[in-house]
Write a protein that holds these residues in place. Structure first.
Motif, PDB file in Angstrom:
ATOM      1  N   THR A 181      57.071  -4.004  55.079  1.00  0.00           N
ATOM      2  CA  THR A 181      58.480  -3.759  55.126  1.00  0.00           C
ATOM      3  C   THR A 181      58.969  -3.405  53.602  1.00  0.00           C
ATOM      4  O   THR A 181      58.685  -4.195  52.579  1.00  0.00           O
ATOM      5  CB  THR A 181      59.520  -4.774  55.746  1.00  0.00           C
ATOM      6  OG1 THR A 181      58.849  -4.972  56.924  1.00  0.00           O
ATOM      7  CG2 THR A 181      60.847  -4.332  55.750  1.00  0.00           C
ATOM      8  N   LYS A 182      59.477  -2.269  53.511  1.00  0.00           N
ATOM      9  CA  LYS A 182      59.918  -1.842  51.966  1.00  0.00           C
ATOM     10  C   LYS A 182      61.630  -1.974  51.811  1.00  0.00           C
ATOM     11  O   LYS A 182      62.336  -2.036  52.656  1.00  0.00           O
ATOM     12  CB  LYS A 182      59.523  -0.368  51.729  1.00  0.00           C
ATOM     13  CG  LYS A 182      58.043  -0.157  51.785  1.00  0.00           C
ATOM     14  CD  LYS A 182      57.221  -0.921  50.672  1.00  0.00           C
ATOM     15  CE  LYS A 182      55.681  -0.569  50.504  1.00  0.00           C
ATOM     16  NZ  LYS A 182      55.147  -1.228  49.585  1.00  0.00           N
ATOM     17  N   GLU A 184      64.298  -0.531  48.738  1.00  0.00           N
ATOM     18  CA  GLU A 184      64.477   0.629  47.852  1.00  0.00           C
ATOM     19  C   GLU A 184      65.714   0.383  47.053  1.00  0.00           C
ATOM     20  O   GLU A 184      66.932   0.335  47.846  1.00  0.00           O
ATOM     21  CB  GLU A 184      64.536   1.956  48.388  1.00  0.00           C
ATOM     22  CG  GLU A 184      63.102   2.416  48.866  1.00  0.00           C
ATOM     23  CD  GLU A 184      62.142   2.739  47.774  1.00  0.00           C
ATOM     24  OE1 GLU A 184      62.646   2.878  46.515  1.00  0.00           O
ATOM     25  OE2 GLU A 184      60.874   2.959  48.159  1.00  0.00           O
ATOM     26  N   LYS A 192      67.826  -0.400  50.266  1.00  0.00           N
ATOM     27  CA  LYS A 192      67.718   0.282  51.592  1.00  0.00           C
ATOM     28  C   LYS A 192      66.310  -0.089  51.966  1.00  0.00           C
ATOM     29  O   LYS A 192      65.358   0.083  51.513  1.00  0.00           O
ATOM     30  CB  LYS A 192      67.675   1.781  51.569  1.00  0.00           C
ATOM     31  CG  LYS A 192      69.172   2.232  51.398  1.00  0.00           C
ATOM     32  CD  LYS A 192      69.389   3.921  51.994  1.00  0.00           C
ATOM     33  CE  LYS A 192      70.472   4.004  52.212  1.00  0.00           C
ATOM     34  NZ  LYS A 192      70.991   5.752  52.577  1.00  0.00           N
ATOM     35  N   THR A 194      63.094  -0.603  55.112  1.00  0.00           N
ATOM     36  CA  THR A 194      62.638   0.162  55.929  1.00  0.00           C
ATOM     37  C   THR A 194      61.293  -0.565  56.587  1.00  0.00           C
ATOM     38  O   THR A 194      60.416  -0.998  55.641  1.00  0.00           O
ATOM     39  CB  THR A 194      62.278   1.574  55.543  1.00  0.00           C
ATOM     40  OG1 THR A 194      63.174   2.371  55.149  1.00  0.00           O
ATOM     41  CG2 THR A 194      61.579   2.498  56.827  1.00  0.00           C
ATOM     42  N   GLY A 195      61.278  -0.835  57.648  1.00  0.00           N
ATOM     43  CA  GLY A 195      60.067  -1.345  58.356  1.00  0.00           C
ATOM     44  C   GLY A 195      60.087  -1.832  59.770  1.00  0.00           C
ATOM     45  O   GLY A 195      60.993  -1.462  60.236  1.00  0.00           O
ATOM     46  N   ASN A 196      59.017  -2.735  60.231  1.00  0.00           N
ATOM     47  CA  ASN A 196      59.174  -3.236  61.518  1.00  0.00           C
ATOM     48  C   ASN A 196      59.050  -4.594  61.622  1.00  0.00           C
ATOM     49  O   ASN A 196      57.900  -5.163  60.769  1.00  0.00           O
ATOM     50  CB  ASN A 196      58.165  -2.485  62.410  1.00  0.00           C
ATOM     51  CG  ASN A 196      58.682  -0.887  62.632  1.00  0.00           C
ATOM     52  OD1 ASN A 196      59.253  -0.844  63.587  1.00  0.00           O
ATOM     53  ND2 ASN A 196      58.082  -0.119  61.901  1.00  0.00           N
ATOM     54  N   GLY A 250      71.531   0.067  59.917  1.00  0.00           N
ATOM     55  CA  GLY A 250      70.237   0.607  60.366  1.00  0.00           C
ATOM     56  C   GLY A 250      69.100  -0.737  60.749  1.00  0.00           C
ATOM     57  O   GLY A 250      68.009  -0.349  60.455  1.00  0.00           O
ATOM     58  N   ILE A 251      69.408  -1.469  61.429  1.00  0.00           N
ATOM     59  CA  ILE A 251      68.586  -2.339  62.157  1.00  0.00           C
ATOM     60  C   ILE A 251      68.947  -2.697  63.528  1.00  0.00           C
ATOM     61  O   ILE A 251      70.147  -3.037  63.840  1.00  0.00           O
ATOM     62  CB  ILE A 251      68.618  -3.868  61.009  1.00  0.00           C
ATOM     63  CG1 ILE A 251      67.633  -4.796  61.591  1.00  0.00           C
ATOM     64  CG2 ILE A 251      70.095  -4.384  61.087  1.00  0.00           C
ATOM     65  CD1 ILE A 251      67.537  -6.011  60.673  1.00  0.00           C
ATOM     66  N   ILE A 272      63.731  -1.319  61.462  1.00  0.00           N
ATOM     67  CA  ILE A 272      64.750  -1.432  60.317  1.00  0.00           C
ATOM     68  C   ILE A 272      64.455   0.019  59.729  1.00  0.00           C
ATOM     69  O   ILE A 272      63.530   0.351  59.184  1.00  0.00           O
ATOM     70  CB  ILE A 272      64.270  -2.496  59.236  1.00  0.00           C
ATOM     71  CG1 ILE A 272      64.329  -3.931  59.831  1.00  0.00           C
ATOM     72  CG2 ILE A 272      65.199  -2.502  58.093  1.00  0.00           C
ATOM     73  CD1 ILE A 272      63.408  -4.990  58.970  1.00  0.00           C
ATOM     74  N   ASP A 273      65.528   0.680  59.731  1.00  0.00           N
ATOM     75  CA  ASP A 273      65.468   2.207  59.391  1.00  0.00           C
ATOM     76  C   ASP A 273      66.814   2.479  58.403  1.00  0.00           C
ATOM     77  O   ASP A 273      67.820   2.851  58.663  1.00  0.00           O
ATOM     78  CB  ASP A 273      65.570   2.884  60.685  1.00  0.00           C
ATOM     79  CG  ASP A 273      65.461   4.578  60.621  1.00  0.00           C
ATOM     80  OD1 ASP A 273      65.063   4.891  59.303  1.00  0.00           O
ATOM     81  OD2 ASP A 273      65.921   5.396  61.499  1.00  0.00           O
ATOM     82  N   GLY A 274      66.319   2.173  57.201  1.00  0.00           N
ATOM     83  CA  GLY A 274      67.186   2.622  56.104  1.00  0.00           C
ATOM     84  C   GLY A 274      68.573   1.610  56.114  1.00  0.00           C
ATOM     85  O   GLY A 274      69.514   2.118  55.828  1.00  0.00           O
TER      86      GLY A 274
END
Length: 598
Positions: A181-182, A184, A192, A194-196, A250-251, A272-274
């Motif tokens: 999971t990142k 930024e 922001k 992003t990940g699962n 965005g979760i 998790i999308d932005g």
């Protein structure tokens, strides 16, 4: 239908007669005025909540489970769960032991510990929704900025918002250094993500207006492995500057796990999308803050199995007294009936007493740990804080693993008391077994707890902390060593206290030559250490019971306590001999097996 009665008398015995917790509280200004009557009164009302509000929802919640709307990503909890949570919040139960600075009631943690034991007995799946919030609260209370605390803690304290811990990912479980999971960095200081994530307990539900996810993720320049993990607050709904809820973040829940047990709790796959998040603590130091939550969760999971052990025992005992089958081997006992109640049979009593001994020993350990946690956080003396934290560090993996291993054993034995009826849903016993099974797995499997205990907490400091616990054992042995009435409890405890020093040294030397020796011995070692701890508390409980009886107290509670102590030392404690033997068998019989496992 199963039954449940809060074990208030036994809780009071441990708190006030064995550990004398209010004596410790007198040394802490914020709890100096808390007395026995206050604790007892709060817990009596807490027991009513557990039995009257959430216990009736346990079987129905297990049957119905949670449902996910794939279009909206919203999860509906079983019928009655949301209303029960509203009652919980309105009653102020969420704030019981929280900081008054954020709206909490500031009661000692031991009160919350006993309340949660009762709730876990009543309905483990439901209790996990508010339970995870306490861990998230603790992490933010310790490492959050002033703004983060101001924004999130009052609502989490009140229970209006709940919390989660988002660690596990599809490709990695406990090895969090592998996570992908990142996070930024953004120009406004946020991130922001992003990940699962998977296996996120209470990850989505309809019981609170917002869910505060604590998410582990990697920054773009993060070093590899566990040293490159950071922690972020990622709310379900973003929070505006005035504290009101903003847009949906965005979760969201992408799916629900179909599980063996705890069906009433939403175990979510989190996408998790932005999502917008804010960092907790320092970059790449996320595990430092997350360990606050993880350690709280490990103690909490031990408490889950304690609760299940107690409720399973109560139901098995009631059944054994009522169910008639065959005659006693020593002749009829219920001569007015065609058969005797099964409680007359020795092996039925063995199963019942196993559960009772593990419940009451586990309760003593759990309450002791809650007092240590209180002193580690709030005692004015720095040395006491440090010593308490060190002892708690040693006992945390034992609490998690020993209580959950024992809990699964005990619930299974109690199910066995019911015979074929134990396999039938409406009796409730098979649910206790299914619910208990997960507790040995999550928050670090019990093998990982065993490696943590032996590798880090014992060998990591050359047994220094273990020796400190040994001093408690030694002091008790010194006090009661010449008391003939205590001999059956003190002698085996003293022997194990001496044996474990040699046992530990032996494993340590072997481990220096081959690290697999530590891995091969760890699980057995933890159970030996668990029995040392339980033996200590059972000896202390027997000590108090004997004193009361000698003083002329005729309350049968003390006779029952002595009888259970005798059973524990005669039938359960001796397991340590075989455990030390199997641990000494070493790693070769496990690792030199390529042909066997081809």
């Amino acid at each position: 239908m199963p039954v449940y009665n809060p074990p208030l008398r036994d809780m009071q015995f441990v708190m006030h007669e064995v550990l004398k917790v209010t004596d410790d509280f007198k040394d802490m200004p914020q709890h100096a005025e808390v007395d026995v009557d206050t604790i007892n009164a709060v817990l009596e009302e807490a027991g009513k909540f557990a039995t009257q509000v959430i216990f009736p929802l346990n079987i129905s919640g297990d049957t119905e489970g949670c449902t996910l709307d794939q279009k909206t990503h919203e999860v509906k909890t079983p019928a009655g769960f949301k209303e029960a949570y509203k009652t919980y919040v309105e009653g102020g139960w969420a704030a019981l032991s929280c900081d008054p600075g954020f709206g909490g009631q500031g009661l000692p943690l031991v009160v919350n510990q006993c309340f949660y034991e009762m709730m876990n007995s009543a309905n483990q799946a439901w209790t996990m929704y508010p339970g995870l919030t306490h861990g998230a609260y603790a992490a933010l209370h310790t490492y959050g900025t002033d703004d983060q605390k101001k924004t999130y803690l009052p609502k989490m304290t009140s229970g209006e918002w709940t919390g989660t811990m988002c660690l596990t990912e599809p490709h990695c479980g406990t090895d969090l250094g592998l996570m992908r999971t990142k996070a930024e960095p953004q120009a406004d200081g946020t991130y922001k993500l992003t990940g699962n994530k998977i296996f996120i307990s209470a990850g989505e539900h309809d019981m609170a207006e917002n869910i505060i996810h604590l998410v582990l993720a990697r920054l773009p320049d993060a070093p590899p492995g566990i040293k490159g993990v950071s922690l972020f607050i990622v709310p379900k709904f973003n929070v505006k500057a005035d504290g009101s809820l903003g847009e949906r973040n965005g979760i969201y829940c992408g799916g629900l796990e179909h599980k063996m047990g705890i069906h009433g709790n939403a175990t979510a796959q989190i996408v998790i999308d932005g999502a917008v998040g804010t960092i907790v603590g320092q970059p790449n130091k996320g595990m430092q803050a997350m360990f606050v939550m993880m350690n709280a969760a490990r103690l909490g999971v031990g408490n889950q199995s304690l609760g299940l052990t107690e409720v399973a025992y109560q139901n098995a005992l009631a059944y054994a007294k009522d169910r008639i089958q065959m005659r006693s081997l020593t002749g009829p006992k219920a001569k007015d009936k065609p058969a005797d109640p099964i409680i007359v049979h020795p092996d039925v009593r063995r199963m019942l007493l196993t559960a009772k001994a593990y419940a009451e020993g586990g309760r003593a350990l759990a309450i002791f740990c809650s007092v240590l946690l209180e002193k580690a956080h709030n005692h004015p003396d720095e040395k006491v804080r440090k010593d308490s934290d060190e002892m708690l560090s040693l006992l945390t993996p034992i609490t998690k693993a020993f209580l959950t291993d024992n809990g699964y054993n005990a619930t299974t034995q109690c199910q066995q008391v019911f015979g074929g009826h134990g396999y039938i849903k409406e009796w409730g016993m098979e649910q206790f077994v299914r619910d208990a099974r997960i507790n040995m797995i999550y928050e670090g499997t019990n093998t990982i707890q065993s490696l943590d205990l032996l590798g880090r907490k014992v060998l990591g400091n050359n047994g220094a902390t273990l020796k400190k616990f040994g001093k408690l054992v030694g002091a008790l042995v010194m006090d009661e060593g010449v008391n003939e009435k205590m001999a059956e409890f003190i002698n085996p405890l003293a022997v194990l206290g001496e044996q474990i020093t040699k046992f530990t040294t032996e494993i340590g030397f072997k481990g220096l030559q081959n690290a697999d020796e530590v891995g091969a011995a760890a699980v057995d070692y933890l159970r030996v250490a668990g029995h040392l701890v339980f033996g200590y508390f059972w000896a202390r409980m027997a000590q108090v019971a004997l004193r009361e009886i000698a003083a002329g107290n005729t309350d049968p509670f003390y006779t029952a306590k002595l009888q259970t102590a005798r059973f524990y030392f005669a039938r359960l404690f001796p397991e340590t001999a075989s455990l030390m033997r199997t641990a000494r068998a070493g790693s070769k019989v496990l690792m030199d097996t390529d042909a066997a496992l081809a």
